[in-house]
Design an enzyme around this catalytic site. Structure first.
Site, PDB file in Angstrom:
ATOM      1  N   GLY A 157       0.816  -1.119   0.206  1.00 39.18           N
ATOM      2  CA  GLY A 157       0.055   0.141   0.052  1.00 39.18           C
ATOM      3  C   GLY A 157       0.843   1.317  -0.054  1.00 39.18           C
ATOM      4  NE  ARG A 158      -3.160   6.371   0.751  1.00 36.79           N
ATOM      5  CZ  ARG A 158      -4.193   5.962   1.209  1.00 36.79           C
ATOM      6  NH1 ARG A 158      -4.112   5.058   1.951  1.00 36.79           N
ATOM      7  NH2 ARG A 158      -5.475   6.376   0.568  1.00 36.79           N
ATOM      8  CB  ILE A 159       3.204   2.266   4.542  1.00 38.54           C
ATOM      9  CG1 ILE A 159       2.693   3.333   5.531  1.00 38.54           C
ATOM     10  CG2 ILE A 159       4.593   2.016   5.533  1.00 38.54           C
ATOM     11  CD1 ILE A 159       1.910   2.908   6.736  1.00 38.54           C
ATOM     12  NE  ARG A 179      -6.634  -6.442   0.386  1.00 35.13           N
ATOM     13  CZ  ARG A 179      -7.520  -5.646   0.840  1.00 35.13           C
ATOM     14  NH1 ARG A 179      -8.834  -6.297   1.251  1.00 35.13           N
ATOM     15  NH2 ARG A 179      -7.354  -4.467   1.113  1.00 35.13           N
ATOM     16  NE  ARG A 239      -3.176  -2.039  13.928  1.00 36.03           N
ATOM     17  CZ  ARG A 239      -2.674  -0.716  13.469  1.00 36.03           C
ATOM     18  NH1 ARG A 239      -1.207  -0.679  13.675  1.00 36.03           N
ATOM     19  NH2 ARG A 239      -3.321   0.337  13.352  1.00 36.03           N
ATOM     20  CD  GLU A 268       1.408  -3.033  20.165  1.00 35.93           C
ATOM     21  OE1 GLU A 268       0.780  -1.844  20.411  1.00 35.93           O
ATOM     22  OE2 GLU A 268       1.833  -3.458  19.290  1.00 35.93           O
ATOM     23  CG  HIS A 287       2.429   0.460  17.963  1.00 38.89           C
ATOM     24  ND1 HIS A 287       1.516  -0.470  18.184  1.00 38.89           N
ATOM     25  CD2 HIS A 287       2.231   1.009  16.695  1.00 38.89           C
ATOM     26  CE1 HIS A 287       0.734  -0.380  16.960  1.00 38.89           C
ATOM     27  NE2 HIS A 287       1.268   0.548  16.007  1.00 38.89           N
ATOM     28  CB  ILE A 288       7.820   4.467  17.998  1.00 34.32           C
ATOM     29  CG1 ILE A 288       8.889   3.579  17.708  1.00 34.32           C
ATOM     30  CG2 ILE A 288       7.770   4.587  19.574  1.00 34.32           C
ATOM     31  CD1 ILE A 288      10.348   4.133  18.192  1.00 34.32           C
ATOM     32  N   GLY A 289       6.162   3.699  14.931  1.00 32.76           N
ATOM     33  CA  GLY A 289       5.953   3.726  13.623  1.00 32.76           C
ATOM     34  C   GLY A 289       5.730   5.153  13.149  1.00 32.76           C
TER      35      GLY A 289
END
Length: 320
Positions: A157-159, A179, A239, A268, A287-289
């Site tokens: 996707g975008r990321i 997909r 995730r 978490e 979880h610091i993306g």
């Protein structure tokens, strides 16, 4: 005219709150470093017209059943697996998220995590902090090269596209599974679309950037890790629940794969006694993306734009 009641589930900067008090009756959990207790959220949602929440808040059917006035949930995240979207839709409640604004920042972190894991940077830093560096030797903390290797991106996707751009700068070959075909990535970056199993078998770095859905739940399981190269490094910046953590732990212990870099976990937060934290060949992040000051501020601003658009404008900007 009565102002809509807005409940914010985590303390946000005062300057942000001041900008919206003219339009909203703002109520807010006053602690930045801890999530709102569920009993408090259950109480507050009964009177709220809008909620601004984080990914840490589970807005499930029990919460929504208490929400007699709720019209919109503005989620400060791209993912929205913390919200029962179907239950919200049945009640006519709009759900919004914050896409696009965090793409580049999350891609930065993902590639930084890949590099830190491959080159053993955290382990090397701890080596000095623990006063273990007594001499130089040829293979001291030798890691894996990144340039000219093959990256396999699951979720283009975008990321994923942004991570592929960074990989291109390191002369990496890019495989991806998604997909749907990403023709832009194929043309712009010469990314090669492949099936999931082929990606696992051929990639030196397997990067998970998929959302958590029924289809992706524990996508990376015992069978998946067994297909990877013994020299492969697994990176998860999507995730936690897309990974079977017991299977990952087994793969790392038995050297089925070389290492892992993880920004997310099934449950978490984790503590220092978590089994994955104890391994030297795993880099764990909290979880610091998207955690840069600039990006988190833009995410918060988009949440507010969605709320203001719903109540006072032509509708929310980024509805789910």
């Amino acid at each position: 005219m009565t102002k809509p009641i807005l409940y914010i589930t985590r303390k946000v900067p005062d300057q942000i709150v001041k900008k919206i008090t003219s339009n909203f009756d703002v109520r807010m959990w006053e602690y930045e470093d801890q999530p709102v207790p569920r009993n408090v959220l259950l109480q507050e949602v009964r009177n709220a017209d809008g909620i601004l929440c984080l990914i840490s808040e589970q807005i499930d059917k029990e919460i929504l059943d208490q929400a007699k006035r709720l019209k919109i949930i503005s989620n400060m995240a791209v993912g929205y697996d913390n919200i029962d979207v179907l239950a919200a839709r049945e009640k006519g409640i709009v759900v919004t998220n914050t896409p696009d604004v965090l793409t580049e920042t999350t891609a930065d972190l993902t590639f930084a995590l890949l590099m830190a894991t491959a080159r053993r940077l955290v382990e090397a830093s701890d080596y000095i902090r623990n006063d273990q560096w007594t001499n130089w030797s040829p293979y001291l903390l030798a890691g894996s090269d990144i340039h000219r290797k093959t990256i396999g991106i699951v979720g283009m996707g975008r990321i994923g596209h942004a991570v592929a751009k960074r990989a291109k700068g390191f002369d990496m070959s890019i495989l991806y599974h998604n997909r749907n075909r990403n023709r832009n990535a194929e043309v712009e970056l010469q990314a090669e679309y492949t099936d999931f199993e082929s990606l696992l078998r051929n990639a030196d770095f397997v990067v998970s950037l998929v959302p958590h859905t029924l289809e992706t739940d524990q996508l990376f399981n015992k069978e998946a890790f067994a297909k990877m190269k013994s020299s492969a490094i697994f990176i998860n910046a999507s995730r936690g629940k897309v990974v079977d953590e017991d299977a990952l732990l087994h793969a790392l212990h038995t050297k089925e794969i070389k290492a892992a870099g993880l920004d997310v976990f099934s449950t978490e937060p984790i503590r220092r006694d978590h089994s994955l934290v104890k391994l030297d060949n795993v880099v764990c992040l909290p979880h610091i993306g998207s955690a840069s000051v600039e990006t988190r501020t833009r995410m918060l601003q988009l949440c507010i734009e969605n709320l203001e658009g719903y109540f006072f404008g032509k509708g929310p900007k980024t509805p789910v």
